[in-house]
Design a protein around this motif. Structure first.
Motif, PDB file in Angstrom:
ATOM      1  N   THR A  84       9.185  26.467  20.837  1.00  0.00           N
ATOM      2  CA  THR A  84       8.064  25.532  20.999  1.00  0.00           C
ATOM      3  C   THR A  84       7.399  25.894  22.496  1.00  0.00           C
ATOM      4  O   THR A  84       7.906  26.004  23.417  1.00  0.00           O
ATOM      5  CB  THR A  84       8.467  24.150  21.042  1.00  0.00           C
ATOM      6  N   PRO A 108       4.793  26.024  17.146  1.00  0.00           N
ATOM      7  CA  PRO A 108       4.154  24.777  17.576  1.00  0.00           C
ATOM      8  C   PRO A 108       3.955  24.648  19.146  1.00  0.00           C
ATOM      9  O   PRO A 108       4.625  25.202  19.825  1.00  0.00           O
ATOM     10  CB  PRO A 108       5.415  23.928  17.325  1.00  0.00           C
ATOM     11  N   LEU A 110       3.224  21.850  22.341  1.00  0.00           N
ATOM     12  CA  LEU A 110       3.418  20.384  22.720  1.00  0.00           C
ATOM     13  C   LEU A 110       2.602  20.475  24.137  1.00  0.00           C
ATOM     14  O   LEU A 110       3.043  20.918  25.100  1.00  0.00           O
ATOM     15  CB  LEU A 110       4.725  20.059  22.918  1.00  0.00           C
ATOM     16  N   ALA A 127      -6.043  18.183  20.274  1.00  0.00           N
ATOM     17  CA  ALA A 127      -6.260  18.131  18.563  1.00  0.00           C
ATOM     18  C   ALA A 127      -7.258  19.240  17.947  1.00  0.00           C
ATOM     19  O   ALA A 127      -6.909  19.885  17.017  1.00  0.00           O
ATOM     20  CB  ALA A 127      -7.089  16.957  18.504  1.00  0.00           C
ATOM     21  N   LYS A 132       0.267  19.341  19.546  1.00  0.00           N
ATOM     22  CA  LYS A 132       0.946  17.898  19.490  1.00  0.00           C
ATOM     23  C   LYS A 132       0.905  17.413  20.964  1.00  0.00           C
ATOM     24  O   LYS A 132       0.745  18.064  21.980  1.00  0.00           O
ATOM     25  CB  LYS A 132       2.416  17.671  19.162  1.00  0.00           C
ATOM     26  N   VAL A 134       1.611  14.356  23.989  1.00  0.00           N
ATOM     27  CA  VAL A 134       2.453  13.363  24.542  1.00  0.00           C
ATOM     28  C   VAL A 134       1.855  12.859  25.865  1.00  0.00           C
ATOM     29  O   VAL A 134       1.588  13.826  26.869  1.00  0.00           O
ATOM     30  CB  VAL A 134       3.763  13.693  24.932  1.00  0.00           C
ATOM     31  N   HIS A 152      11.110  15.918  23.531  1.00  0.00           N
ATOM     32  CA  HIS A 152      10.194  16.013  22.191  1.00  0.00           C
ATOM     33  C   HIS A 152      10.633  17.277  21.555  1.00  0.00           C
ATOM     34  O   HIS A 152       9.713  17.609  20.493  1.00  0.00           O
ATOM     35  CB  HIS A 152       8.873  15.659  22.323  1.00  0.00           C
TER      36      HIS A 152
END
Length: 473
Positions: A84, A108, A110, A127, A132, A134, A152
């Protein structure tokens, strides 16, 4: 006993490593002599042409790579890594868009918004790139943002990437291959400065503080590469769990230097950290002298809190006694003292080598290099921490002016000659001196705040060379 390097790894000798005889190797940082048994020589002959494939070759490969005499070359990965990418950000929406746009989209992502003033802008960028998001309610700095991210993340590998970075394609995949070594906790790429074509920019491109050079290394305190930044760093999440303190991986009390603290804690835990400059990540640098020097000042303030946490790892200057006496004699215009110091250096090294049954050829030249490096190191140390004294000597020092000038200008001129940047010697030297003074001022400020003088104290290394006297198999 340390676990051997796994099967499939190859080893690549360090450019500075030298095979003195069939049984002796010299090199590494700190410098050492490694002696091989017959079994060791047989294992090395195998490693010269083949990857690790037995306990004997794995043990020798680990020994060489830990000593810095060689570097591991991982086998091709069997598939894409389980990683990640974590990007902490604070008020850098445009830089974040550039950073996320450079990723290949295979893993992915974050994004941790560390209480930006315009959270909607950050959310829109995240987006738009499928990341993702936070959001932290209060600004806690890079360490706190990364700690939040780790709550996360579920993948085994985590790639930390600053929002002002521009990674190369597949940078995580190439670095992740190193994790075939179960002792590896983290691996870092080379940070390539992204700077404008100005005086400050060209200096930064030549001597960026986050650019650790083009040679791979094991990362450890007291070695050629003593730390790596988390501007771009791939880590093993299970390794981070072994150095967690108070429920957090990064020390959120540190706004600067938290990455150095983490790397040194991983090292203290017996894990390995590597630097692989074949992978490059761009990093945006300050565009003005004010920005560049203020950042160097901030970096300097981290020395004191790091010294509180790792007192044995902090040494702004490491001096070997005999070369130090030689340099002191030269600077004081005391030729007899300088000659005695150099003779002591040569005789001491010859005694050390003879005790280890090692030929003494080339000792005088090696000690000349040691004296040269001591002079350069003393010059940088004096510029960083005693610039007013140097200025006073230059203005009023009389017969000592030449010595002061050599300490002030010797290191930057040597750096200019080595790097050959796109700057003339005068402008490069002025920039390097200002850089060192800014960093030293930050160290002094940190020492006063934290009530410690450890980051200002030179350390004497009494053993000129480490010789492995044990039989290794």
């Amino acid at each position: 006993m340390t676990a051997p390097l796994p099967d499939g790894f190859r080893v690549e000798p360090d450019p500075d490593a030298k095979q003195l005889t069939e049984t002796l190797w010299f090199g590494g940082t700190p410098a050492r002599v490694l002696r091989l048994t017959e079994a060791g020589r047989k294992a090395w002959r195998t490693l010269e042409t083949s990857p690790v494939g037995s306990p004997a070759t794995g043990a020798l490969a680990r020994r060489f790579t830990d000593a810095g005499l060689a570097h591991p070359v991982p086998p091709p990965p069997e598939g894409p890594p389980d990683v990640t990418i974590v990007v902490p950000v604070h008020d850098r929406a445009a830089e974040l868009a550039r950073c996320l746009g450079a990723l290949d989209g295979r893993h992915p992502v974050l994004v941790v918004d560390d209480a930006s003033a315009d959270p909607a802008a950050i959310a829109a960028v995240a987006a738009g790139h499928g990341a993702k998001l936070v959001r932290r309610a209060t600004n806690g700095g890079p360490a706190a943002a990364r700690n939040t991210a780790l709550d996360h993340v579920t993948t085994e590998l985590v790639a930390f990437l600053d929002s002002d970075c521009v990674p190369s394609p597949e940078w995580t995949d190439r670095l992740a291959a190193h994790f075939a070594d179960p002792l590896l906790a983290a691996v870092a790429p080379r940070i390539h400065p992204l700077a404008p074509d100005s005086w400050a920019g060209r200096y930064t491109r030549a001597a960026g503080s986050l650019d650790l050079g083009d040679r791979q290394a094991r990362v450890a305190p007291g070695t050629r590469v003593s730390y790596v930044p988390t501007a771009a760093l791939v880590v093993r999440r299970s390794a981070l769990e072994t150095v967690t303190r108070g429920g957090a991986v990064f020390d959120s009390a540190m706004r600067v230097g938290e990455d150095v603290d983490l790397v040194w804690r991983l090292h203290d835990a017996g894990l390995r950290v590597r630097y692989d400059p074949s992978v490059r990540v761009g990093h945006e640098e300050p565009t003005t002298w004010r920005g560049l020097l203020s950042r160097r000042f901030r970096y300097g303030t981290s020395a004191a809190p790091l010294a509180r946490r790792h007192p044995g790892a902090m040494a702004p200057l490491v001096l070997h006694p005999w070369p130090a006496v030689t340099v002191a004699g030269l600077l004081a215009r005391a030729p007899l003292v300088a000659a005695a110091g150099f003779a002591g250096a040569v005789l001491s090294m010859r005694k050390t080598l003879r005790a280890g049954d090692i030929l003494t050829t080339g000792v005088s030249r090696a000690m000349g290099t040691a004296v040269h490096q001591t002079w350069l190191g003393t010059g940088r140390y004096t510029t960083q921490f005693a610039a007013p004294a140097l200025a006073a000597l230059l203005a009023f020092g009389g017969r000592h002016r030449l010595a002061a000038a050599s300490l002030l200008l010797g290191p930057p001129l040597a750096g200019w000659y080595t790097r050959r940047p796109g700057l003339d010697p005068l402008r490069y030297s002025a920039a390097a001196v200002a850089d060192d003074i800014a960093y030293g001022a930050g160290v002094w400020a940190g020492c006063l705040t934290h009530h410690t003088a450890v980051p200002l104290r030179p350390r004497f290394a009494w053993r000129p060379l480490r010789i492995d006297r044990k039989e290794r198999r």
